[in-house]
Design an enzyme around this catalytic site. Structure first.
Site, PDB file in Angstrom:
ATOM      1  N   GLY A 148      26.991 167.735 -61.071  1.00  0.00           N
ATOM      2  CA  GLY A 148      26.590 167.592 -62.335  1.00  0.00           C
ATOM      3  C   GLY A 148      25.219 168.358 -62.621  1.00  0.00           C
ATOM      4  CB  THR A 149      22.663 170.485 -61.041  1.00  0.00           C
ATOM      5  OG1 THR A 149      23.557 171.414 -60.660  1.00  0.00           O
ATOM      6  CG2 THR A 149      22.630 169.393 -59.827  1.00  0.00           C
ATOM      7  CG  ASN A 150      25.183 174.179 -64.110  1.00  0.00           C
ATOM      8  OD1 ASN A 150      24.376 174.938 -64.480  1.00  0.00           O
ATOM      9  ND2 ASN A 150      25.772 174.269 -62.894  1.00  0.00           N
ATOM     10  CG  MET A 178      35.327 172.288 -58.813  1.00  0.00           C
ATOM     11  SD  MET A 178      34.643 174.313 -59.003  1.00  0.00           S
ATOM     12  CE  MET A 178      32.842 173.894 -58.817  1.00  0.00           C
ATOM     13  CB  ILE A 208      42.263 177.212 -63.354  1.00  0.00           C
ATOM     14  CG1 ILE A 208      41.569 177.715 -62.226  1.00  0.00           C
ATOM     15  CG2 ILE A 208      42.917 178.304 -64.254  1.00  0.00           C
ATOM     16  CD1 ILE A 208      42.028 179.004 -61.526  1.00  0.00           C
ATOM     17  CG  LEU A 209      40.736 173.645 -68.212  1.00  0.00           C
ATOM     18  CD1 LEU A 209      39.774 173.787 -69.146  1.00  0.00           C
ATOM     19  CD2 LEU A 209      41.836 172.222 -68.280  1.00  0.00           C
ATOM     20  CG  HIS A 268      31.564 182.334 -62.294  1.00  0.00           C
ATOM     21  ND1 HIS A 268      32.364 181.688 -61.610  1.00  0.00           N
ATOM     22  CD2 HIS A 268      31.390 183.483 -61.483  1.00  0.00           C
ATOM     23  CE1 HIS A 268      32.888 182.058 -60.769  1.00  0.00           C
ATOM     24  NE2 HIS A 268      32.188 183.113 -60.579  1.00  0.00           N
TER      25      HIS A 268
HETATM   26  C1  GAR Z   1      27.639 175.348 -60.149  1.00  0.00           C
HETATM   27  O1  GAR Z   1      26.887 176.271 -59.211  1.00  0.00           O
HETATM   28  C2  GAR Z   1      28.664 176.258 -61.032  1.00  0.00           C
HETATM   29  O2  GAR Z   1      28.310 177.379 -61.406  1.00  0.00           O
HETATM   30  C3  GAR Z   1      29.845 176.300 -60.191  1.00  0.00           C
HETATM   31  O3  GAR Z   1      29.980 175.105 -59.451  1.00  0.00           O
HETATM   32  C4  GAR Z   1      28.539 174.526 -59.372  1.00  0.00           C
HETATM   33  C5  GAR Z   1      28.712 173.245 -59.857  1.00  0.00           C
HETATM   34  O4  GAR Z   1      27.424 172.443 -59.522  1.00  0.00           O
HETATM   35  N1  GAR Z   1      31.163 176.650 -61.133  1.00  0.00           N
HETATM   36  C6  GAR Z   1      32.034 177.224 -60.699  1.00  0.00           C
HETATM   37  O5  GAR Z   1      32.151 178.097 -59.453  1.00  0.00           O
HETATM   38  C7  GAR Z   1      33.273 177.335 -61.749  1.00  0.00           C
HETATM   39  N2  GAR Z   1      34.040 178.281 -61.391  1.00  0.00           N
HETATM   40  P1  GAR Z   1      27.030 171.265 -60.452  1.00  0.00           P
HETATM   41  O6  GAR Z   1      28.163 170.197 -60.528  1.00  0.00           O
HETATM   42  O7  GAR Z   1      25.776 170.712 -59.759  1.00  0.00           O
HETATM   43  O8  GAR Z   1      26.587 171.695 -61.913  1.00  0.00           O
END
Ligand code: GAR
Length: 207
Positions: free
Chosen positions: A12-14, A90, A92-93, A109
Protein backbone atom coordinates in the site's frame (compact mmCIF):
# COMPACT_ATOMS: atom_id res chain seq x y z
CA UNK A 1 -16.49 16.56 -0.54
CA UNK A 2 -14.89 14.41 -3.26
CA UNK A 3 -14.93 10.82 -1.99
CA UNK A 4 -12.24 8.28 -2.82
CA UNK A 5 -12.52 4.52 -2.36
CA UNK A 6 -9.48 2.26 -2.66
CA UNK A 7 -8.73 -1.36 -3.49
CA UNK A 8 -5.33 -2.72 -2.51
CA UNK A 9 -3.68 -6.11 -2.15
CA UNK A 10 -0.30 -5.44 -0.62
CA UNK A 11 2.04 -3.00 1.04
CA UNK A 12 0.00 0.00 0.00
CA UNK A 13 2.78 2.52 -0.61
CA UNK A 14 0.72 4.05 -3.42
CA UNK A 15 -2.27 4.26 -1.10
CA UNK A 16 0.05 5.99 1.39
CA UNK A 17 1.01 8.56 -1.24
CA UNK A 18 -2.68 9.37 -1.74
CA UNK A 19 -3.42 9.46 2.01
CA UNK A 20 -0.48 11.84 2.49
CA UNK A 21 -1.54 14.09 -0.39
CA UNK A 22 -5.04 14.29 1.12
CA UNK A 23 -3.63 15.08 4.55
CA UNK A 24 -1.37 17.80 3.11
CA UNK A 25 -4.36 19.36 1.34
CA UNK A 26 -2.90 18.65 -2.11
CA UNK A 27 -5.97 16.58 -3.01
CA UNK A 28 -9.26 18.26 -2.31
CA UNK A 29 -11.11 15.17 -1.09
CA UNK A 30 -11.11 12.32 1.41
CA UNK A 31 -10.38 8.61 1.34
CA UNK A 32 -13.56 7.02 2.70
CA UNK A 33 -12.89 3.30 2.48
CA UNK A 34 -10.00 0.92 1.76
CA UNK A 35 -10.85 -2.64 0.77
CA UNK A 36 -8.32 -5.45 0.48
CA UNK A 37 -8.61 -8.98 -0.81
CA UNK A 38 -5.74 -9.95 1.52
CA UNK A 39 -6.43 -10.14 5.24
CA UNK A 40 -2.91 -9.12 6.26
CA UNK A 41 -2.31 -6.47 3.60
CA UNK A 42 -0.34 -3.62 5.17
CA UNK A 43 -2.54 -1.26 3.14
CA UNK A 44 -5.32 -1.95 5.68
CA UNK A 45 -3.04 -0.85 8.54
CA UNK A 46 -2.17 2.33 6.67
CA UNK A 47 -5.89 3.08 6.31
CA UNK A 48 -6.55 2.51 10.03
CA UNK A 49 -3.66 4.81 10.96
CA UNK A 50 -5.41 7.56 9.02
CA UNK A 51 -8.78 6.74 10.59
CA UNK A 52 -10.08 5.44 7.28
CA UNK A 53 -12.44 2.47 7.14
CA UNK A 54 -10.44 -0.71 6.37
CA UNK A 55 -12.33 -3.73 5.07
CA UNK A 56 -11.17 -7.24 4.20
CA UNK A 57 -13.21 -8.65 1.32
CA UNK A 58 -11.79 -11.65 -0.48
CA UNK A 59 -13.12 -13.62 -3.43
CA UNK A 60 -12.81 -16.67 -1.14
CA UNK A 61 -15.66 -15.39 1.03
CA UNK A 62 -18.12 -15.56 -1.88
CA UNK A 63 -19.66 -18.36 -3.92
CA UNK A 64 -18.57 -16.87 -7.23
CA UNK A 65 -16.54 -14.02 -8.68
CA UNK A 66 -19.84 -12.51 -9.76
CA UNK A 67 -21.08 -12.33 -6.16
CA UNK A 68 -17.73 -10.94 -5.05
CA UNK A 69 -18.01 -8.11 -7.56
CA UNK A 70 -21.65 -7.49 -6.54
CA UNK A 71 -20.46 -7.05 -2.96
CA UNK A 72 -17.66 -4.70 -3.98
CA UNK A 73 -20.06 -2.66 -6.10
CA UNK A 74 -22.63 -2.26 -3.33
CA UNK A 75 -19.89 -1.47 -0.81
CA UNK A 76 -18.53 1.43 -2.84
CA UNK A 77 -21.98 2.60 -4.01
CA UNK A 78 -23.14 2.79 -0.40
CA UNK A 79 -20.14 4.99 0.38
CA UNK A 80 -21.00 7.30 -2.54
CA UNK A 81 -17.50 7.28 -3.95
CA UNK A 82 -16.59 9.65 -6.78
CA UNK A 83 -13.45 7.69 -7.62
CA UNK A 84 -12.01 4.24 -6.91
CA UNK A 85 -8.24 3.89 -6.95
CA UNK A 86 -6.58 0.55 -7.61
CA UNK A 87 -3.52 0.92 -5.42
CA UNK A 88 -1.66 -2.30 -6.10
CA UNK A 89 -4.84 -4.36 -6.49
CA UNK A 90 -3.91 -7.71 -7.97
CA UNK A 91 -7.35 -8.84 -9.10
CA UNK A 92 -8.58 -8.26 -12.65
CA UNK A 93 -12.07 -6.79 -12.45
CA UNK A 94 -14.72 -7.67 -15.02
CA UNK A 95 -16.91 -5.37 -17.11
CA UNK A 96 -19.57 -5.70 -14.44
CA UNK A 97 -17.45 -3.73 -11.96
CA UNK A 98 -15.82 -1.36 -14.43
CA UNK A 99 -19.21 -0.48 -16.01
CA UNK A 100 -20.66 0.22 -12.56
CA UNK A 101 -18.02 2.95 -12.08
CA UNK A 102 -17.38 3.96 -15.68
CA UNK A 103 -14.49 6.41 -16.01
CA UNK A 104 -14.31 6.55 -12.22
CA UNK A 105 -11.63 3.92 -11.61
CA UNK A 106 -7.91 4.70 -11.77
CA UNK A 107 -5.04 2.24 -11.76
CA UNK A 108 -1.31 2.71 -11.28
CA UNK A 109 0.83 0.39 -13.40
CA UNK A 110 4.62 0.12 -13.00
CA UNK A 111 5.63 0.47 -16.67
CA UNK A 112 5.12 2.78 -19.63
CA UNK A 113 1.91 1.36 -21.09
CA UNK A 114 1.54 -0.14 -23.74
CA UNK A 115 4.84 -1.85 -22.86
CA UNK A 116 5.00 -4.57 -20.21
CA UNK A 117 1.31 -4.59 -19.34
CA UNK A 118 -1.78 -6.74 -19.56
CA UNK A 119 -2.52 -10.14 -18.08
CA UNK A 120 0.43 -11.60 -16.16
CA UNK A 121 2.28 -8.29 -15.85
CA UNK A 122 1.97 -7.11 -12.29
CA UNK A 123 4.26 -6.13 -9.42
CA UNK A 124 7.83 -7.44 -9.63
CA UNK A 125 7.04 -9.47 -12.76
CA UNK A 126 6.89 -6.20 -14.72
CA UNK A 127 10.38 -5.18 -13.62
CA UNK A 128 11.76 -8.67 -14.30
CA UNK A 129 10.42 -8.45 -17.86
CA UNK A 130 11.86 -4.95 -18.31
CA UNK A 131 15.33 -6.14 -17.25
CA UNK A 132 15.08 -9.26 -19.40
CA UNK A 133 14.29 -7.16 -22.47
CA UNK A 134 17.06 -4.69 -21.74
CA UNK A 135 15.04 -1.52 -22.32
CA UNK A 136 16.83 1.59 -21.05
CA UNK A 137 13.76 3.52 -20.00
CA UNK A 138 10.80 2.31 -18.03
CA UNK A 139 8.39 4.19 -15.79
CA UNK A 140 4.84 4.24 -14.54
CA UNK A 141 1.38 4.97 -15.91
CA UNK A 142 -1.87 6.10 -14.32
CA UNK A 143 -4.89 5.22 -16.42
CA UNK A 144 -8.63 4.87 -16.20
CA UNK A 145 -9.75 1.28 -15.93
CA UNK A 146 -11.95 -0.37 -18.55
CA UNK A 147 -12.98 -3.99 -18.88
CA UNK A 148 -9.59 -5.31 -20.02
CA UNK A 149 -6.32 -5.16 -18.13
CA UNK A 150 -4.27 -1.99 -18.62
CA UNK A 151 -6.04 -0.76 -21.78
CA UNK A 152 -8.02 2.21 -20.44
CA UNK A 153 -7.33 5.88 -21.27
CA UNK A 154 -3.91 7.05 -20.07
CA UNK A 155 -3.90 9.97 -17.65
CA UNK A 156 -0.24 10.51 -16.70
CA UNK A 157 3.07 8.78 -17.36
CA UNK A 158 6.58 9.34 -16.10
CA UNK A 159 9.78 7.77 -17.42
CA UNK A 160 12.48 6.30 -15.17
CA UNK A 161 15.99 5.25 -16.17
CA UNK A 162 17.01 1.59 -16.06
CA UNK A 163 20.58 1.34 -14.71
CA UNK A 164 23.30 -1.26 -15.14
CA UNK A 165 23.22 -3.75 -12.32
CA UNK A 166 19.55 -3.15 -11.48
CA UNK A 167 17.71 -6.02 -9.84
CA UNK A 168 13.91 -6.19 -10.14
CA UNK A 169 13.66 -5.00 -6.52
CA UNK A 170 16.03 -2.04 -7.01
CA UNK A 171 14.21 -1.01 -10.18
CA UNK A 172 10.81 -1.37 -8.53
CA UNK A 173 11.88 0.97 -5.75
CA UNK A 174 13.22 3.58 -8.20
CA UNK A 175 10.02 3.44 -10.29
CA UNK A 176 7.92 3.90 -7.16
CA UNK A 177 10.00 6.79 -5.79
CA UNK A 178 10.58 8.65 -9.05
CA UNK A 179 7.25 8.01 -10.75
CA UNK A 180 4.40 6.17 -9.03
CA UNK A 181 4.21 8.14 -5.78
CA UNK A 182 4.28 11.39 -7.79
CA UNK A 183 1.92 10.78 -10.71
CA UNK A 184 -0.78 8.84 -8.85
CA UNK A 185 -1.65 11.60 -6.35
CA UNK A 186 -1.30 14.14 -9.18
CA UNK A 187 -3.81 12.27 -11.35
CA UNK A 188 -6.25 12.03 -8.44
CA UNK A 189 -5.82 15.76 -7.76
CA UNK A 190 -6.54 16.66 -11.40
CA UNK A 191 -9.64 14.44 -11.47
CA UNK A 192 -10.95 15.75 -8.15
CA UNK A 193 -10.59 19.31 -9.46
CA UNK A 194 -12.43 18.43 -12.69
CA UNK A 195 -9.34 19.18 -14.76
CA UNK A 196 -9.40 16.10 -16.97
CA UNK A 197 -11.93 14.85 -19.48
CA UNK A 198 -12.02 11.76 -21.67
CA UNK A 199 -12.51 12.59 -25.31
CA UNK A 200 -12.71 9.59 -27.67
CA UNK A 201 -10.66 7.44 -25.28
CA UNK A 202 -8.00 10.13 -24.96
CA UNK A 203 -7.54 12.01 -21.69
CA UNK A 204 -7.27 15.76 -22.14
CA UNK A 205 -6.48 18.48 -19.62
CA UNK A 206 -8.97 21.26 -19.13
CA UNK A 207 -7.68 24.22 -17.18
C1 GAR B 1 3.09 -0.98 -7.44
O1 GAR B 1 4.34 -1.00 -8.06
C2 GAR B 1 2.00 -0.91 -8.49
O2 GAR B 1 2.34 -0.09 -9.56
C3 GAR B 1 1.89 -2.35 -8.91
O3 GAR B 1 2.04 -3.09 -7.72
C4 GAR B 1 2.81 -2.35 -6.78
C5 GAR B 1 2.02 -2.21 -5.51
O4 GAR B 1 2.77 -1.60 -4.51
N1 GAR B 1 0.65 -2.59 -9.56
C6 GAR B 1 0.51 -3.46 -10.55
O5 GAR B 1 1.41 -4.16 -10.98
C7 GAR B 1 -0.90 -3.53 -11.14
N2 GAR B 1 -0.88 -4.24 -12.40
P1 GAR B 1 2.07 -0.87 -3.26
O6 GAR B 1 1.12 -1.88 -2.64
O7 GAR B 1 3.23 -0.56 -2.35
O8 GAR B 1 1.38 0.35 -3.77
Amino acid sequence: MFKIGALASGGGTNLQAILDAVELGKINGEVVSVVSNKKDAFALERAKKHNVEAVYMSRKLFKSFDEYEDALISHFKSRNVDLIILAGFMVILSAKFTDAFKNKIMNIHPSLIPSFCGKGFYGLKVHEAVLEKGVKLTGATVHFVDSTADTGPIILQKAVEVKDGDTPEVLQKRVMEEAEWIIFPEAVRLFAEGKIVIDNNIVRRVD
